[in-house]
Design a protein around this motif. Sequence first.
Motif, PDB file in Angstrom:
ATOM      1  N   LEU A  58       0.835  -1.208   0.000  1.00  0.00           N
ATOM      2  CA  LEU A  58       0.000   0.000   0.000  1.00  0.00           C
ATOM      3  C   LEU A  58       0.866   1.252   0.000  1.00  0.00           C
ATOM      4  O   LEU A  58       0.592   2.221  -0.693  1.00  0.00           O
ATOM      5  N   PHE A  59       1.927   1.219   0.828  1.00  0.00           N
ATOM      6  CA  PHE A  59       2.771   2.401   0.971  1.00  0.00           C
ATOM      7  C   PHE A  59       3.754   2.560  -0.176  1.00  0.00           C
ATOM      8  O   PHE A  59       4.355   3.603  -0.337  1.00  0.00           O
ATOM      9  N   LYS A  60       3.901   1.532  -0.989  1.00  0.00           N
ATOM     10  CA  LYS A  60       4.787   1.597  -2.135  1.00  0.00           C
ATOM     11  C   LYS A  60       4.039   2.100  -3.365  1.00  0.00           C
ATOM     12  O   LYS A  60       4.605   2.760  -4.212  1.00  0.00           O
ATOM     13  N   GLY A  61       2.750   1.812  -3.444  1.00  0.00           N
ATOM     14  CA  GLY A  61       1.969   2.152  -4.624  1.00  0.00           C
ATOM     15  C   GLY A  61       1.743   3.640  -4.793  1.00  0.00           C
ATOM     16  O   GLY A  61       1.840   4.421  -3.859  1.00  0.00           O
ATOM     17  N   ASN A  62       1.459   4.015  -6.023  1.00  0.00           N
ATOM     18  CA  ASN A  62       1.200   5.418  -6.332  1.00  0.00           C
ATOM     19  C   ASN A  62      -0.275   5.765  -6.209  1.00  0.00           C
ATOM     20  O   ASN A  62      -0.625   6.863  -5.832  1.00  0.00           O
ATOM     21  N   SER A  63      -1.133   4.826  -6.537  1.00  0.00           N
ATOM     22  CA  SER A  63      -2.559   5.073  -6.493  1.00  0.00           C
ATOM     23  C   SER A  63      -3.258   3.803  -6.044  1.00  0.00           C
ATOM     24  O   SER A  63      -2.936   2.708  -6.496  1.00  0.00           O
ATOM     25  N   ILE A  64      -4.212   3.964  -5.167  1.00  0.00           N
ATOM     26  CA  ILE A  64      -4.939   2.831  -4.625  1.00  0.00           C
ATOM     27  C   ILE A  64      -6.354   2.893  -5.180  1.00  0.00           C
ATOM     28  O   ILE A  64      -7.036   3.900  -5.035  1.00  0.00           O
ATOM     29  N   ASP A  65      -6.768   1.803  -5.818  1.00  0.00           N
ATOM     30  CA  ASP A  65      -8.116   1.769  -6.377  1.00  0.00           C
ATOM     31  C   ASP A  65      -8.819   0.489  -5.957  1.00  0.00           C
ATOM     32  O   ASP A  65      -8.300  -0.297  -5.174  1.00  0.00           O
ATOM     33  N   ASN A  66     -10.003   0.276  -6.495  1.00  0.00           N
ATOM     34  CA  ASN A  66     -10.826  -0.865  -6.101  1.00  0.00           C
ATOM     35  C   ASN A  66     -10.250  -2.215  -6.501  1.00  0.00           C
ATOM     36  O   ASN A  66     -10.733  -3.244  -6.046  1.00  0.00           O
ATOM     37  N   SER A  67      -9.209  -2.241  -7.337  1.00  0.00           N
ATOM     38  CA  SER A  67      -8.594  -3.515  -7.713  1.00  0.00           C
ATOM     39  C   SER A  67      -7.547  -3.971  -6.695  1.00  0.00           C
ATOM     40  O   SER A  67      -7.108  -5.113  -6.736  1.00  0.00           O
ATOM     41  N   ASN A  68      -7.167  -3.096  -5.776  1.00  0.00           N
ATOM     42  CA  ASN A  68      -6.177  -3.441  -4.759  1.00  0.00           C
ATOM     43  C   ASN A  68      -6.767  -4.478  -3.798  1.00  0.00           C
ATOM     44  O   ASN A  68      -7.890  -4.306  -3.324  1.00  0.00           O
TER      45      ASN A  68
END
Length: 185
Positions: A58-68
């Motif tokens: 989570l903290f590495k990603g750039n954008s969090i969406d419903n596919s996470n």
Amino acid sequence: MLEQLTQLVQQFGGDAVVKNSAIPNDQNENVMNETSSSIFSGLQKIASEGGGEQLAALFKGNSIDNSNPVVQQLSQQLSGNLGEKFGLSSETSSGVAGSMIPQILNSLVNKAKDPNDGSFQISDIINAVTGNSGQASGIMDTISKYGMQFGLDQNADGKVDVADAVAIASKKGGFGSLLGKLFGK
């Protein structure tokens, strides 16, 4: 952390809850409180079930969406809780969860990544969801591992820590450069 999480829920709850005609106005505050506690308990559950890599990602990603996967798990839990506790339809419950959880997690992660925003620290978040257990160090180790992959170990001691942050902060680009490398910006 629950207090800061509640503030984010209040911030993003306007459209998803307050302006939602399918949620009775007298239930708005209860629905938002349930959203905060469901997200917090969901993160705790993920940590307790060995989901450290998911949380670190989570903290590495750039954008969090419903596919996470974390968003999906939290959304499913919140949707079920809203339906069970407040009698909301599955469509309404899913809509609230699907709208709010990605926004809240994006805001949480962006605040944790922002060196100018001290309201959230990654280590504080991890400690809160793991209850300061040994899981916290495992998740922080995973975050450190990602840092190693991006060449952030400035003093070659085999770990990414405060000493590395200080070394990077004193170089051109400073601490923002460290976070940019760590989080792919």
